[in-house]
Enzyme design. Structure first.
Site, PDB file in Angstrom:
ATOM      1  CB  SER A   9      34.732  31.144  44.837  1.00  0.00           C
ATOM      2  OG  SER A   9      35.651  31.776  45.691  1.00  0.00           O
ATOM      3  CG  MET A  51      42.339  40.926  41.291  1.00  0.00           C
ATOM      4  SD  MET A  51      42.692  40.547  43.023  1.00  0.00           S
ATOM      5  CE  MET A  51      44.472  40.546  42.964  1.00  0.00           C
ATOM      6  NE  ARG A  52      41.422  47.418  36.884  1.00  0.00           N
ATOM      7  CZ  ARG A  52      42.475  47.799  36.170  1.00  0.00           C
ATOM      8  NH1 ARG A  52      43.204  48.829  36.563  1.00  0.00           N
ATOM      9  NH2 ARG A  52      42.789  47.186  35.063  1.00  0.00           N
ATOM     10  CG  HIS A  59      43.042  41.133  53.073  1.00  0.00           C
ATOM     11  ND1 HIS A  59      43.660  41.404  51.872  1.00  0.00           N
ATOM     12  CD2 HIS A  59      44.022  40.768  53.935  1.00  0.00           C
ATOM     13  CE1 HIS A  59      44.964  41.211  52.016  1.00  0.00           C
ATOM     14  NE2 HIS A  59      45.205  40.825  53.246  1.00  0.00           N
ATOM     15  N   GLY A  83      42.980  53.864  52.200  1.00  0.00           N
ATOM     16  CA  GLY A  83      44.217  53.074  52.226  1.00  0.00           C
ATOM     17  C   GLY A  83      44.006  51.702  51.599  1.00  0.00           C
ATOM     18  CB  VAL A  84      46.273  49.107  50.433  1.00  0.00           C
ATOM     19  CG1 VAL A  84      46.226  47.655  49.982  1.00  0.00           C
ATOM     20  CG2 VAL A  84      46.503  50.023  49.244  1.00  0.00           C
TER      21      VAL A  84
HETATM   22  C1  GRF Z   1      39.620  35.900  47.774  1.00  0.00           C
HETATM   23  O1  GRF Z   1      40.643  35.173  48.387  1.00  0.00           O
HETATM   24  C2  GRF Z   1      39.453  37.233  48.456  1.00  0.00           C
HETATM   25  O2  GRF Z   1      39.739  37.211  49.813  1.00  0.00           O
HETATM   26  C3  GRF Z   1      40.440  38.104  47.744  1.00  0.00           C
HETATM   27  O3  GRF Z   1      40.420  37.671  46.402  1.00  0.00           O
HETATM   28  C4  GRF Z   1      39.975  36.318  46.355  1.00  0.00           C
HETATM   29  C5  GRF Z   1      38.786  36.310  45.436  1.00  0.00           C
HETATM   30  O4  GRF Z   1      38.344  35.002  45.144  1.00  0.00           O
HETATM   31  N1  GRF Z   1      40.112  39.499  47.916  1.00  0.00           N
HETATM   32  P1  GRF Z   1      36.986  34.798  44.334  1.00  0.00           P
HETATM   33  O5  GRF Z   1      37.125  35.543  43.002  1.00  0.00           O
HETATM   34  O6  GRF Z   1      35.861  35.341  45.158  1.00  0.00           O
HETATM   35  O7  GRF Z   1      36.878  33.319  44.134  1.00  0.00           O
END
Ligand code: GRF
Length: 208
Positions: free
Chosen positions: A16, A93-94, A112, A146-147
Site C-alpha cells: 500500500s 520484511m528483511r 516504520h 541497526g534496526v
Molecule cells: C507498513 O506499516 C510499514 O510501516 C511497515 O510495513 C507496512 C507495509 O505495508 N514497514 P504495505 O506493504 O506498504 O501496505
C-alpha cells in the site's frame, strides 16, 4: 524539465505504501520515476501493483542464493542496472546487511509504523498498545546498520484511542504513512534533505 531522479522500491507484501508513491507520482506531486520494484516474495500483491502501473518488477528470493550476501548482491545489481539513486523500503520484511547498507549509505529510506525510537522492530502497533502509549505514529528514516535506528527524516503522530485494536491503530497510522512517505521522497528528490550526524534538516524550498 530536468530528468527525474530514479528510485527503486523493495517490498515483501501488500504494497500500500508503494501504491501511495505511485499515486503521488501520477498526481504530479512526486517528481521521481520508479525504476524498479523488487520483491523477496513471489506472491506479494505489491508486484501486481507494479505490473498495473507498468513499472519493471522483479522477484529476488533469498532461497535462490547460497547466503544472505549473494542475495543482497543480486538486489544491488538489479538496482544499479535500473539506475536507482534512492532505495525505498516499503514493507520489505528483511534486515539489510552491513555491506549493502554501507554501499548505499544515505541512500536507503524506510518507513516504520511508530514514533522512533519507541517501538522499533516487528509489530510496532501491537507494542504501542501493549505499552499503553497514548500517542503513536510513523517515522520515515534513513537506514543505517541497526534496526530502525537511522536518522529521522519525518514523523507524524496519531492518537491511540481507548478501544483501539491492533487493526484500528494500524489503519490510522497507515493513512498517515501514505501521506508521509511520498512527502519524504519528494524532499529528497528536491535535494532538500541535509544529514548531519543523526540530524536531518529540511532546507526551505526555492518556492517558499
Ligand atoms: C507498513 O506499516 C510499514 O510501516 C511497515 O510495513 C507496512 C507495509 O505495508 N514497514 P504495505 O506493504 O506498504 O501496505
Amino acid at each position: 524539465m530536468a530528468e527525474r531522479r530514479v528510485i527503486g522500491v523493495l517490498v515483501s507484501g501488500r504494497g500500500s505504501n508503494l501504491q501511495a508513491i505511485l499515486d503521488a507520482i501520477a498526481a504530479g506531486t512526486l517528481p521521481v520515476r520508479v525504476g524498479i520494484v523488487i520483491s523477496d516474495k513471489a506472491n506479494a500483491y505489491a508486484l501486481e501493483r507494479a505490473k498495473q502501473a507498468g513499472i519493471p518488477h522483479l522477484v529476488v528470493e533469498r532461497k535462490a542464493y547460497a547466503d544472505k550476501q549473494a542475495f543482497e548482491q543480486a538486489i544491488d545489481a538489479a538496482l544499479r542496472a535500473a539506475s536507482v539513486e534512492l532505495v525505498v523500503l516499503a514493507g520489505f520484511m528483511r534486515i539489510l546487511g552491513s555491506e549493502f547498507v554501507r554501499a548505499w549509505s544515505g541512500r536507503v529510506m524506510n518507513i516504520h509504523p511508530a514514533l522512533l525510537p519507541s517501538f522499533p522492530g516487528l509489530d510496532a502497533q501491537a507494542q504501542a498498545l501493549a505499552y499503553g502509549a497514548k500517542i503513536s505514529g510513523c517515522t520515515v528514516h534513513f537506514v543505517d546498520e541497526g534496526v530502525d535506528s537511522g536518522p529521522v527524516i519525518l514523523q507524524q503522530a496519531v492518537p491511540v484511542l481507548p478501544d483501539d485494536t491492533e487493526e484500528t491503530l494500524s489503519e490510522r497510522i497507515l493513512a498517515q504513512e501514505h501521506r508521509l512517505y511520498p512527502e519524504a521522497i519528494r524532499l529528497w528528490a528536491e535535494g532538500r534533505l541535509i544529514v548531519s550526524g543523526r540530524r536531518v534538516t529540511i532546507e526551505a524550498s526555492e518556492k517558499e
